[in-house]
Each structure stands twice: as structure tokens, then as C-alpha cells.
Design a protein around this motif. Structure first.
Motif, PDB file in Angstrom:
ATOM      1  N   VAL A 182       0.883  -1.176   0.000  1.00 64.43           N
ATOM      2  CA  VAL A 182       0.000   0.000   0.000  1.00 64.43           C
ATOM      3  C   VAL A 182       0.918   1.223   0.000  1.00 64.43           C
ATOM      4  CG1 VAL A 182      -2.123  -0.882   0.981  1.00 64.43           C
ATOM      5  CG2 VAL A 182      -0.234  -0.362   2.482  1.00 64.43           C
ATOM      6  N   SER A 183       0.807   2.064  -1.048  1.00 60.83           N
ATOM      7  CA  SER A 183       1.832   3.092  -1.229  1.00 60.83           C
ATOM      8  C   SER A 183       1.329   4.184  -2.154  1.00 60.83           C
ATOM      9  CB  SER A 183       3.074   2.468  -1.856  1.00 60.83           C
ATOM     10  OG  SER A 183       2.730   1.935  -3.117  1.00 60.83           O
ATOM     11  N   LEU A 184       2.160   5.204  -2.307  1.00 64.46           N
ATOM     12  CA  LEU A 184       1.876   6.285  -3.246  1.00 64.46           C
ATOM     13  C   LEU A 184       1.640   5.729  -4.648  1.00 64.46           C
ATOM     14  CD1 LEU A 184       1.753   9.323  -3.808  1.00 64.46           C
ATOM     15  CD2 LEU A 184       4.224   9.323  -4.051  1.00 64.46           C
ATOM     16  N   LEU A 185       2.476   4.751  -5.051  1.00 63.61           N
ATOM     17  CA  LEU A 185       2.348   4.187  -6.398  1.00 63.61           C
ATOM     18  C   LEU A 185       0.987   3.505  -6.586  1.00 63.61           C
ATOM     19  CD1 LEU A 185       3.712   3.466  -9.119  1.00 63.61           C
ATOM     20  CD2 LEU A 185       4.419   1.323  -8.065  1.00 63.61           C
ATOM     21  N   THR A 186       0.587   2.699  -5.600  1.00 66.20           N
ATOM     22  CA  THR A 186      -0.711   2.019  -5.688  1.00 66.20           C
ATOM     23  C   THR A 186      -1.840   3.046  -5.796  1.00 66.20           C
ATOM     24  OG1 THR A 186       0.295   0.582  -4.048  1.00 66.20           O
ATOM     25  CG2 THR A 186      -1.926   0.051  -4.728  1.00 66.20           C
ATOM     26  N   ALA A 187      -1.724   4.111  -4.994  1.00 62.37           N
ATOM     27  CA  ALA A 187      -2.754   5.149  -5.032  1.00 62.37           C
ATOM     28  C   ALA A 187      -2.798   5.793  -6.411  1.00 62.37           C
ATOM     29  CB  ALA A 187      -2.478   6.193  -3.956  1.00 62.37           C
ATOM     30  N   ILE A 188      -1.620   6.081  -6.983  1.00 66.91           N
ATOM     31  CA  ILE A 188      -1.568   6.714  -8.305  1.00 66.91           C
ATOM     32  C   ILE A 188      -2.216   5.807  -9.348  1.00 66.91           C
ATOM     33  CG2 ILE A 188       0.021   7.309 -10.180  1.00 66.91           C
ATOM     34  CD1 ILE A 188       1.857   8.538  -8.100  1.00 66.91           C
ATOM     35  N   LEU A 189      -1.905   4.494  -9.284  1.00 66.51           N
ATOM     36  CA  LEU A 189      -2.456   3.558 -10.277  1.00 66.51           C
ATOM     37  C   LEU A 189      -3.980   3.476 -10.177  1.00 66.51           C
ATOM     38  CD1 LEU A 189       0.198   0.689 -10.103  1.00 66.51           C
ATOM     39  CD2 LEU A 189      -0.145   2.375 -11.920  1.00 66.51           C
ATOM     40  N   VAL A 190      -4.486   3.364  -8.948  1.00 67.61           N
ATOM     41  CA  VAL A 190      -5.938   3.262  -8.778  1.00 67.61           C
ATOM     42  C   VAL A 190      -6.615   4.562  -9.215  1.00 67.61           C
ATOM     43  CG1 VAL A 190      -7.779   3.092  -7.070  1.00 67.61           C
ATOM     44  CG2 VAL A 190      -5.887   1.493  -7.000  1.00 67.61           C
ATOM     45  N   LEU A 191      -6.019   5.706  -8.825  1.00 67.26           N
ATOM     46  CA  LEU A 191      -6.594   6.996  -9.209  1.00 67.26           C
ATOM     47  C   LEU A 191      -6.574   7.161 -10.728  1.00 67.26           C
ATOM     48  CD1 LEU A 191      -5.339   9.645  -6.634  1.00 67.26           C
ATOM     49  CD2 LEU A 191      -7.678   8.962  -7.111  1.00 67.26           C
ATOM     50  N   ALA A 192      -5.482   6.751 -11.366  1.00 58.83           N
ATOM     51  CA  ALA A 192      -5.369   6.880 -12.817  1.00 58.83           C
ATOM     52  C   ALA A 192      -6.491   6.098 -13.495  1.00 58.83           C
ATOM     53  CB  ALA A 192      -4.007   6.377 -13.281  1.00 58.83           C
ATOM     54  N   LEU A 193      -6.730   4.886 -12.987  1.00 63.13           N
ATOM     55  CA  LEU A 193      -7.789   4.051 -13.538  1.00 63.13           C
ATOM     56  C   LEU A 193      -9.153   4.717 -13.357  1.00 63.13           C
ATOM     57  CD1 LEU A 193      -7.847   1.301 -14.846  1.00 63.13           C
ATOM     58  CD2 LEU A 193      -8.369   0.301 -12.634  1.00 63.13           C
ATOM     59  N   MET A 194      -9.309   5.416 -12.219  1.00 66.91           N
ATOM     60  CA  MET A 194     -10.597   6.040 -11.934  1.00 66.91           C
ATOM     61  C   MET A 194     -10.864   7.281 -12.778  1.00 66.91           C
ATOM     62  SD  MET A 194     -11.009   5.757  -7.890  1.00 66.91           S
ATOM     63  CE  MET A 194     -12.521   6.634  -8.069  1.00 66.91           C
ATOM     64  N   GLY A 198      -2.092   3.419   2.278  1.00 69.42           N
ATOM     65  CA  GLY A 198      -1.317   3.075   3.472  1.00 69.42           C
ATOM     66  C   GLY A 198      -1.590   3.994   4.636  1.00 69.42           C
ATOM     67  N   ASN A 199      -1.782   5.299   4.355  1.00 67.51           N
ATOM     68  CA  ASN A 199      -2.236   6.270   5.352  1.00 67.51           C
ATOM     69  C   ASN A 199      -1.246   6.617   6.455  1.00 67.51           C
ATOM     70  OD1 ASN A 199      -4.758   6.309   4.041  1.00 67.51           O
ATOM     71  ND2 ASN A 199      -5.345   4.495   5.175  1.00 67.51           N
ATOM     72  N   ALA A 200       0.044   6.217   6.335  1.00 77.65           N
ATOM     73  CA  ALA A 200       1.007   6.702   7.323  1.00 77.65           C
ATOM     74  C   ALA A 200       1.316   8.155   6.963  1.00 77.65           C
ATOM     75  CB  ALA A 200       2.267   5.866   7.294  1.00 77.65           C
ATOM     76  N   VAL A 201       1.307   9.042   7.966  1.00 78.12           N
ATOM     77  CA  VAL A 201       1.552  10.460   7.672  1.00 78.12           C
ATOM     78  C   VAL A 201       3.057  10.693   7.596  1.00 78.12           C
ATOM     79  CG1 VAL A 201       1.096  12.813   8.362  1.00 78.12           C
ATOM     80  CG2 VAL A 201      -0.528  11.037   8.915  1.00 78.12           C
ATOM     81  N   GLN A 202       3.595  10.838   6.394  1.00 77.44           N
ATOM     82  CA  GLN A 202       5.022  11.104   6.228  1.00 77.44           C
ATOM     83  C   GLN A 202       5.267  11.701   4.855  1.00 77.44           C
ATOM     84  OE1 GLN A 202       7.051   7.339   6.338  1.00 77.44           O
ATOM     85  NE2 GLN A 202       5.733   6.400   4.836  1.00 77.44           N
ATOM     86  N   GLN A 203       6.367  12.479   4.738  1.00 72.22           N
ATOM     87  CA  GLN A 203       6.761  12.964   3.412  1.00 72.22           C
ATOM     88  C   GLN A 203       7.296  11.763   2.645  1.00 72.22           C
ATOM     89  OE1 GLN A 203       6.401  15.778   1.993  1.00 72.22           O
ATOM     90  NE2 GLN A 203       6.204  17.359   3.568  1.00 72.22           N
ATOM     91  N   PRO A 204       6.726  11.448   1.480  1.00 67.46           N
ATOM     92  CA  PRO A 204       7.210  10.275   0.747  1.00 67.46           C
ATOM     93  C   PRO A 204       8.604  10.513   0.169  1.00 67.46           C
ATOM     94  CG  PRO A 204       5.562  11.448  -0.530  1.00 67.46           C
ATOM     95  CD  PRO A 204       5.613  12.116   0.810  1.00 67.46           C
TER      96      PRO A 204
END
Lengths: 285, 292
Positions: free
Chosen positions: B147-159, B229-235
Motif C-alpha cells: 500500500v503506497s503512493l504508487l498504488t494510489a496513483i495507479l488506482v486513481l489513474a484508472l478512476m 497506506g495512510n502513514a503520515v510522512q513525506q514520501p
């Protein structure tokens, strides 16, 4: 013609406005005077852990008392306690014991719940002691090979701020949330179980009832024992499992009338089957 | 503007009434935005008035129950995930619009369009669930935790892909046929016609499609909540777990009290300002593009 249309539109608008104004008047008077209606309403708010159970108990209670409506709303244990204190709800629901500064409230334990540390089923480790768990969650141990497992970085799954599961976990291990170095932060138990089941290197914590049910239904997680005591519904019931919590109904003053009838009913053996259906543990009667 | 009488030099009484009515409706719509801003400010006030604004940028972390309110990592995560999704979905969406109009046989184009419309109708929570149980473990094999920035980008791109594709499709369909016939008469190749005539003519529509997609990506909550992933941190890399502003609100709102709750409204306010800035930038860009 155009004029007629605009007049029609205007009058429709006015009608709609009048309708809504009327409606809000009606609901206002109803809220101000609940005794005027023939049915009595009991509002419960609070812990999302207790709410599904309270709703089931409420259904059975309604079927026995046709004139009573039970309204269950979620929002967390803190909201339950706050609403009970402020009088917004007749009964608050809290998935924790009352704190010292809440001593003026009345709490009634209706069931017990335990928190279990869970690992992915593919993880070869079968036990962790308290200090190892603390070291993992605070980031002192970051690879499973330091504990004799695979050479893989540990994924720490933590709960979001404000959740009672998080509070209980932190309290038991004597940690502050700022100490925890989490890779994943989750909301509810199901999201936690899905996350750990989908990641062979993850460690997290969820309700024993939910974890035991999912583990028994071929979901790839396993429950870790704590202090040598197996994490199971059985051990929560007999109070041997150390990381457990009471599920409480909270009232501001000694309850009377319908509230008392509901709390007595929720604490009776008549609802044991409902409690067990939600993987909680009934209190000893 | 079509007027309701033959003398068009002055408005008739009906027109005046209609103008007043329509003006009132427009005012109501504009008022809603102002009300939302006012509401957000009002709800954030309890924490804003005793903690200076700098708290939200300079605190050590986001631990609102311990009075630490740094929202910057979440602002970054929101921007990066939307930008990433747009970089993927933008070219893909425009390309599929071009494919439907200029390359696919008509029957295939029709089926393809239905498929894209179906994609647009899938609820976001379904994308999120799929991302959590299928995509995240796949990404996790590359680099944990999955669960990561990349996964979020891929799912958002699909949406947001269907949004870009459908609006590109509509924009290309609106190009006057005479332009394309003219290009064909000049002997341009198919690609020459697309690059030289179709894309410039459809530019406004394509840009507004991208804008709508950005809005959807910025505001998406459930799907991102499940896969980021929802951990609060600068990626520091694409594989780091991040939390967006919307996910933060959804994750904590139900359980927040007092200052914590007000701090969540501040993150809502930050999101609103972000959108305002983006819309403003897009406006400036479009004006430049139109009058350049």
C-alpha cells in the motif's frame, strides 16, 4: 405565454419554499416534545465496535416492546461518553472501561472483547514477547530476520487516531502514538485483516472475535499468543487473556424507565446468542 | 441571447423579471461556495484561534490528540497522487479518444465507448477494494509494504481515465467536419490532420476534461484510503505509504473530538484552498492559451 411560464415557475418555487418551511416546523415541534408521540425513542451513540451488537439487541428489544424505538448511531467511544454526558444520547456506547475523569457516569458491561496481535499466515514466527512487540512497533526492530524470521522488512499496521482499539493497545504496551513508526494506518478491523492477509511481512492488531472468525475461514492470518496465553474467545471470556476490554453502555445518571429496561435486557442471558454471533464474549451471569 | 420581443434595444418586462429570477438563482449557487468556506472557517476556529497558523506547517508530526498538527505531508501526498494519476490518465485518455475517432472501425469504436462508460460507472469503493486485495500485494512484491503512493496513483489513474477519455471523445466529436475535410483536401496524413487540426481545435475541451479529472483525483477518498497506506510522512519514493487530506478526514472524523475535530476541518480548508489555487491557475493558463 412567457409571462405565464415565469409566473408558474415562481409559484412553484414559493410552494417548495413553503413546503420545506412547514416540514422544518413539524420536525422542530416533534423534537421538542417527544412524549406527544405514542412511541418512546431511545437514542444510543458511540463505539462502532458496540453499535452492531446494540442494534441487534435493540431489534429484539423492540419486538418485545412494540412502543419503543431504538436508534443506534456510531461515532466512537469518545463520542458515546460525550453524548451520554451532554444528554445528546440516552445511552452512550464505549468499547473501553470508563476513565477516572468519567467516574461520575454509570457504566454497564454487556460483553467483553479482546485485541489480538495478528501476523500473515506465511510468517514462520509463532510467538513474540511483549518487549519484541514494543520494539517492532517503535521501529527498533525493522526486519523479521532480527527475530529469527525471513529476511524481509516488517510492515507495521497501526490504527487511526481516536480509535479505542489504538488507545487500549497503547495503554497495554505503555506507548505513546508518537512513538509508533507505522507503515500502514487503517480504520476498521476488516481493513486491518485484509491488509495483513495481503502482505506476508505485516504485523497488526484487531479484535480477537473478528480475527478468530476470519482465521477460521481460510483468511491468511494467524493470532499470536500474549504472555503465553492463546488469543481466543475462550480466554477472553475467562479473563485470562491480558489484552481485553469491556463493552459498556454508559448513562449520565442511574437509568430509569425504558433505558433501565434496555440495559437490563442487554446484560441478561437472553442476548448471549446475539453477542456470540458478533464474536464477542458474554459476561458471566 | 434571444429576446422575447422584436425590439431588441430595451428589455421587455418579462425579460427583466426573468433576468432578476435567474440572477437570484445564480446568486444562490455562488452563495453555497461562500457558505461552505464560512462553515469550514467556523468549524476550524476553535483550533485556529489558540494555535497560530504556523503550527500546521512546522509541527513535528500529525498527532492531533497530542496537539501536533502538521498537514504538509498530507498536502504533498494529495498533490503527488493527483499529479501522478493525471500524468498516466491524461495521455492515455486522449489517446483513446483519438483511437475512437480516427483509427477504430465504427463498430469497435462503439463497443469501446460503452466499455469506457461502464468504467466510469464503477463505484470508487470497488476500485479501492480491488486495489487493496489485488494491486497492493502485487506492488508489495516489488517493494513492501504494497500500500503506497504508487498504488494510489495507479488506482486513481484508472478512476479518472474514463473522465478524460469521454470528454476527449466529446471534444473531438464537436470539431466541425469542414476542418477535417479541409485537412484531407490538403493531402495531410492522418497523424498530420490529428496533430495539426484536430488537437488544436479540441484544445479547450481536452483541457477541461483534464481539469475535471484533477478535481476527481483530488477529492477521491475511499479508494485512496484503502490503498495508500495512510502513514503520515513525506514520501521519499513511490513505494512509501502516504496519507491524503481526504483520507485523513475520512479516517479520523468519526472519532474526533474538540481540537482534533477542528484540526480535521483545517485540513478540509487546506484542500479547499488547494482546489481554488488550481482552478485559478487553470483559468490563467486557459486565458493565455486563448489569447496568445
Amino acid at each position: 405565454m412567457k409571462k405565464a411560464i415565469s409566473v408558474a415557475v415562481l409559484s412553484l418555487l414559493i410552494l417548495a419554499l413553503g413546503y420545506f418551511a412547514n416540514r422544518s416546523n413539524l420536525s422542530g415541534s416533534e423534537a421538542a416534545n417527544p412524549a406527544a408521540s405514542s412511541t418512546e425513542k431511545l437514542v444510543l451513540t458511540g463505539s462502532s465496535t458496540v453499535a452492531p451488537l446494540a442494534a441487534e439487541i435493540g431489534k429484539r428489544f423492540e419486538s418485545r416492546h412494540p412502543k419503543v424505538r431504538i436508534d443506534v448511531q456510531t461515532g466512537g467511544s469518545s463520542r458515546g461518553v460525550n453524548d451520554a454526558r451532554s444528554g445528546l444520547a440516552d445511552i452512550g456506547m464505549a468499547s473501553r472501561a470508563l476513565k477516572p475523569d468519567e467516574a461520575e457516569l454509570r457504566g454497564f458491561t454487556i460483553a467483553l472483547d479482546g485485541i489480538s496481535i495478528i501476523l500473515n499466515a506465511a510468517n514462520p514466527l509463532t510467538t513474540l514477547d511483549k518487549q519484541q512487540i514494543i520494539d517492532i512497533f517503535t521501529g527498533n526492530i525493522t526486519n523479521w530476520n532480527e527475530l529469527g524470521g525471513h529476511d524481509a522488512p516488517i510492515t507495521v499496521v497501526n490504527k487511526a487516531e481516536g480509535r479505542s482499539t489504538l488507545e487500549l493497545f497503547l495503554h497495554y504496551f505503555d506507548l505513546k502514538n508518537t512513538d509508533i513508526k507505522a507503515q500502514v494506518v487503517i480504520g476498521d478491523n476488516q481493513q486491518g485483516i485484509k491488509t495483513v492477509a495481503g502482505n506476508p511481512d505485516a504485523i497488526g492488531y484487531v479484535s480477537v472475535g473478528a480475527a478468530e472468525y476470519e482465521a477460521g475461514h481460510a483468511v491468511a492470518i494467524k493470532l499470536l499468543p500474549l504472555d503465553g496465553i492463546e488469543a481466543s474467545v475462550e480466554n477472553v471470556r475467562n479473563s485470562r487473556f491480558p489484552l481485553s476490554r469491556p463493552l459498556n453502555l454508559v448513562t449520565k445518571t442511574e437509568p430509569g424507565g425504558v433505558a433501565k429496561a434496555f440495559i437490563d435486557f442487554a446484560g441478561s442471558a437472553e442476548v448471549n446468542d446475539l453477542i456470540e454471533a458478533q464474536y464477542f464474549v458474554p459476561v458471566a451471569h | 441571447m434571444t429576446l422575447s420581443k422584436r425590439n431588441i434595444l430595451s428589455l421587455s418586462l418579462t425579460d427583466k423579471r426573468l433576468a432578476r429570477l435567474l440572477g437570484g438563482c445564480a446568486l444562490l449557487a455562488a452563495l453555497v461556495v461562500v457558505l461552505i468556506l464560512g462553515f469550514l472557517l467556523g468549524e476550524s476556529w476553535p483550533v485556529l484561534h489558540h494555535a497560530p497558523l504556523t503550527h500546521f506547517f512546522t509541527d513535528a508530526s500529525w498527532h492531533p490528540t497530542q496537539h501536533l498538527y502538521n498537514v504538509m505531508p498530507m498536502l504533498t501526498a494529495t498533490l503527488l497522487s493527483s499529479l501522478g494519476a493525471l500524468l498516466l490518465a491524461g495521455p492515455l485518455g486522449i489517446a483513446s479518444g483519438l483511437f475512437m475517432h480516427y483509427y477504430a472501425p465504427p463498430r469497435l469504436a462503439g463497443v469501446y465507448r460503452r466499455l469506457i462508460e461502464l468504467l466510469a460507472g464503477i463505484p470508487s469503493v470497488v476500485y479501492g477494494f480491488w486495489g487493496l486485495v489485488t494491486l497492493a500485494p502485487l506492488v508489495g512484491r516489488l517493494h513492501p509494504p504494497g500500500v503506497s503512493l504508487l498504488t494510489a496513483i495507479l488506482v486513481l489513474a484508472l478512476m479518472v481515465l474514463p473522465t478524460v477519455a469521454l470528454i476527449a471523445d466529446a471534444a473531438l466529436a464537436a470539431i466541425p467536419a469542414a476542418y477535417l475535410r479541409g485537412a484531407a483536401a490538403l493531402g495531410l496524413s492522418r497523424w498530420g490532420m490529428i496533430a495539426g487540426v484536430a488537437l488544436p481545435a479540441a484544445r479547450t475541451g481536452l483541457v477541461s476534461g483534464l481539469l475535471l479529472a484533477t478535481g476527481r483525483a483530488l477529492g477521491e477518498t475511499m479508494a485512496v484510503l484503502m490503498v495508500a497506506g495512510n502513514a503520515v510522512q513525506q514520501p521519499h519514493s513511490l513505494f512509501d505509504s502516504v496519507r491524503t487530506l481526504t483520507a485523513n478526514i475520512a479516517l479520523e472524523m468519526a472519532y474526533a473530538m474538540g481540537d482534533h475535530r477542528a484540526a480535521l476541518f483545517v485540513s478540509g480548508l487546506a484542500l479547499m484552498l488547494l482546489v481554488l489555487i488550481l482552478v485559478g491557475m487553470a483559468d490563467v493558463f486557459q486565458r493565455k492559451a486563448t489569447y496568445a
